[in-house]
Design a protein around this motif. Structure first.
Motif, PDB file in Angstrom:
ATOM      1  N   GLU A  52       0.866  -1.191   0.000  1.00 56.07           N
ATOM      2  CA  GLU A  52       0.000   0.000   0.000  1.00 56.07           C
ATOM      3  C   GLU A  52       0.902   1.239   0.000  1.00 56.07           C
ATOM      4  O   GLU A  52       1.908   1.272   0.699  1.00 56.07           O
ATOM      5  N   VAL A  53       0.502   2.226  -0.800  1.00 63.67           N
ATOM      6  CA  VAL A  53       1.305   3.454  -0.885  1.00 63.67           C
ATOM      7  C   VAL A  53       0.703   4.589  -0.043  1.00 63.67           C
ATOM      8  O   VAL A  53       1.363   5.585   0.210  1.00 63.67           O
ATOM      9  N   PHE A  54      -0.537   4.425   0.375  1.00 60.45           N
ATOM     10  CA  PHE A  54      -1.283   5.474   1.054  1.00 60.45           C
ATOM     11  C   PHE A  54      -0.975   5.412   2.561  1.00 60.45           C
ATOM     12  O   PHE A  54      -1.225   4.387   3.202  1.00 60.45           O
ATOM     13  N   GLU A  85       5.424   0.694  -0.634  1.00 60.76           N
ATOM     14  CA  GLU A  85       5.725   1.393  -1.890  1.00 60.76           C
ATOM     15  C   GLU A  85       4.888   0.766  -2.998  1.00 60.76           C
ATOM     16  O   GLU A  85       4.159  -0.190  -2.776  1.00 60.76           O
ATOM     17  N   ASP A  86       5.091   1.293  -4.192  1.00 61.39           N
ATOM     18  CA  ASP A  86       4.387   0.783  -5.365  1.00 61.39           C
ATOM     19  C   ASP A  86       4.640  -0.731  -5.518  1.00 61.39           C
ATOM     20  O   ASP A  86       5.798  -1.170  -5.540  1.00 61.39           O
ATOM     21  N   ALA A  87       3.555  -1.484  -5.636  1.00 58.93           N
ATOM     22  CA  ALA A  87       3.676  -2.939  -5.758  1.00 58.93           C
ATOM     23  C   ALA A  87       4.470  -3.341  -6.997  1.00 58.93           C
ATOM     24  O   ALA A  87       5.106  -4.399  -7.022  1.00 58.93           O
ATOM     25  N   MET A 105      -7.870  -6.034  -5.047  1.00 58.15           N
ATOM     26  CA  MET A 105      -9.259  -5.824  -4.662  1.00 58.15           C
ATOM     27  C   MET A 105      -9.621  -4.354  -4.866  1.00 58.15           C
ATOM     28  O   MET A 105      -9.050  -3.471  -4.223  1.00 58.15           O
ATOM     29  N   PHE A 106     -10.542  -4.120  -5.749  1.00 61.74           N
ATOM     30  CA  PHE A 106     -11.060  -2.773  -6.000  1.00 61.74           C
ATOM     31  C   PHE A 106      -9.942  -1.761  -6.271  1.00 61.74           C
ATOM     32  O   PHE A 106      -9.762  -0.791  -5.516  1.00 61.74           O
ATOM     33  N   PRO A 107      -9.184  -2.005  -7.337  1.00 58.74           N
ATOM     34  CA  PRO A 107      -8.096  -1.080  -7.688  1.00 58.74           C
ATOM     35  C   PRO A 107      -8.641   0.295  -8.054  1.00 58.74           C
ATOM     36  O   PRO A 107      -9.801   0.418  -8.478  1.00 58.74           O
TER      37      PRO A 107
HETATM   38  C1  LIG Z   1      -9.723   1.930  -4.239  1.00 58.77           C
HETATM   39  S1  LIG Z   1      -8.587   1.506  -2.988  1.00 58.77           S
HETATM   40  C2  LIG Z   1      -9.103  -0.138  -2.509  1.00 58.77           C
HETATM   41  C3  LIG Z   1      -8.564  -0.545  -1.180  1.00 58.77           C
HETATM   42  C4  LIG Z   1      -8.896  -1.980  -0.719  1.00 58.77           C
HETATM   43  N1  LIG Z   1      -8.304  -2.974  -1.584  1.00 58.77           N
HETATM   44  C5  LIG Z   1     -10.380  -2.203  -0.609  1.00 58.77           C
HETATM   45  O1  LIG Z   1     -10.939  -2.949  -1.439  1.00 58.77           O
HETATM   46  O2  LIG Z   1     -10.998  -1.641   0.318  1.00 58.77           O
HETATM   47  C6  LIG Z   1      -7.115   1.174  -3.918  1.00 58.77           C
HETATM   48  C7  LIG Z   1      -5.845   1.244  -3.079  1.00 58.77           C
HETATM   49  O3  LIG Z   1      -4.733   0.809  -3.853  1.00 58.77           O
HETATM   50  C8  LIG Z   1      -3.589   1.581  -3.520  1.00 58.77           C
HETATM   51  N2  LIG Z   1      -2.682   1.477  -4.676  1.00 58.77           N
HETATM   52  C9  LIG Z   1      -2.921   1.912  -5.915  1.00 58.77           C
HETATM   53  N3  LIG Z   1      -1.915   1.608  -6.750  1.00 58.77           N
HETATM   54  C10 LIG Z   1      -1.003   0.934  -5.988  1.00 58.77           C
HETATM   55  C11 LIG Z   1       0.264   0.346  -6.276  1.00 58.77           C
HETATM   56  N4  LIG Z   1       0.768   0.397  -7.522  1.00 58.77           N
HETATM   57  N5  LIG Z   1       0.933  -0.253  -5.278  1.00 58.77           N
HETATM   58  C12 LIG Z   1       0.411  -0.301  -4.029  1.00 58.77           C
HETATM   59  N6  LIG Z   1      -0.788   0.244  -3.689  1.00 58.77           N
HETATM   60  C13 LIG Z   1      -1.486   0.841  -4.662  1.00 58.77           C
HETATM   61  C14 LIG Z   1      -4.158   2.970  -3.273  1.00 58.77           C
HETATM   62  O4  LIG Z   1      -3.312   3.756  -2.450  1.00 58.77           O
HETATM   63  C15 LIG Z   1      -5.496   2.660  -2.610  1.00 58.77           C
HETATM   64  O5  LIG Z   1      -5.391   2.643  -1.201  1.00 58.77           O
END
Ligand SMILES: C[S@@+](CC[C@H](N)C(=O)[O-])C[C@H]1O[C@@H](n2cnc3c(N)ncnc32)[C@H](O)[C@@H]1O
Length: 199
Positions: A52-54, A85-87, A105-107
């Motif tokens: 997770e990046v957030f 960091e970024d996956a 899940m829910f990107p």
């Molecule tokens: C819409 S949210 C969904 C969160 C969770 N999976 C859910 O279903 O409740 C998408 C999350 O993916 C994270 N994210 C997006 N691109 C990412 C990446 N390349 N690497 C890691 N995290 C990422 C964002 O920061 C965000 O918190």
């Protein structure tokens, strides 16, 4: 929390998990971390790297894993590690054919066509994920966004590394719920759930 607790829970490529953990799983974008925690608790045989990046998401997962006051001392779960960091960076560092399961899940949907390159499901990323997954491994994807749903059909229809199967309209019982799914359902949107098989 981030400064004190994260270093002890951080995944270090090359170090792996302790003995007895037979599988390597990856969750991309865990949000609040509920799904990662549920998967790790239900599957002690799997080492789960949660990405997770957030910052707020990282803090939520850490707070749920570590009791108040235990930031510097609490023992992290053996089979859950965090990649903050970024996956895609992590994927580049993992050995070929090392992953047994991937969760997306829910990107973030990035619905505008000009932002399509930012979507995690993208031909380049699909190729990268495929190279890191073992034959027969499963990639679970869920999304409620209609543009992303069609996009998944398009991207996976044009490759041969995964058998995309047919998405389900109900979450399979063994898939833990996520916060975004709850929001989508409350707003009347209809998620689809894919279980893609690495060929
Ligand atoms: C819409 S949210 C969904 C969160 C969770 N999976 C859910 O279903 O409740 C998408 C999350 O993916 C994270 N994210 C997006 N691109 C990412 C990446 N390349 N690497 C890691 N995290 C990422 C964002 O920061 C965000 O918190």
């Amino acid at each position: 929390m981030l400064k004190v607790a994260l270093p002890r829970l951080r995944y270090h490529p090359g170090h792996g998990f302790s003995a007895g953990i037979e599988q390597l799983w990856l969750e991309v974008g865990f949000g609040g971390g509920e799904h990662s925690r549920a998967q790790a608790a239900a599957n002690p045989q799997a080492g789960l790297i949660a990405c997770e990046v957030f910052e707020q998401g990282l803090c939520s997962l850490l707070a749920a894993l570590i009791p108040e006051g235990g930031e510097a001392t609490a023992g992290p779960p053996e089979n859950l590690r965090i990649w903050p960091e970024d996956a895609r960076i992590l994927l580049g560092l993992l050995p070929q054919a090392s992953l047994d399961r991937v969760f997306l899940m829910f990107p973030d949907p990035w619905p505008k066509a000009r932002h399509a390159k930012r979507r995690f499901v993208h031909p380049h990323t699909v190729e990268l994920v495929a190279s890191r997954m073992k034959a027969g491994a499963e990639w679970r994807i869920a999304t409620d966004d209609p543009t992303y749903q069609s996009w998944i059909g398009e991207v996976f229809g044009a490759q041969s590394a995964f058998d995309p199967g047919t998405p389900r309209t109900e979450r399979p019982p063994e898939w833990p719920a996520t916060r975004y799914e709850a929001k989508a359902l409350a707003a009347g949107r209809r998620p689809l759930y894919w279980s893609l098989r690495r060929m």
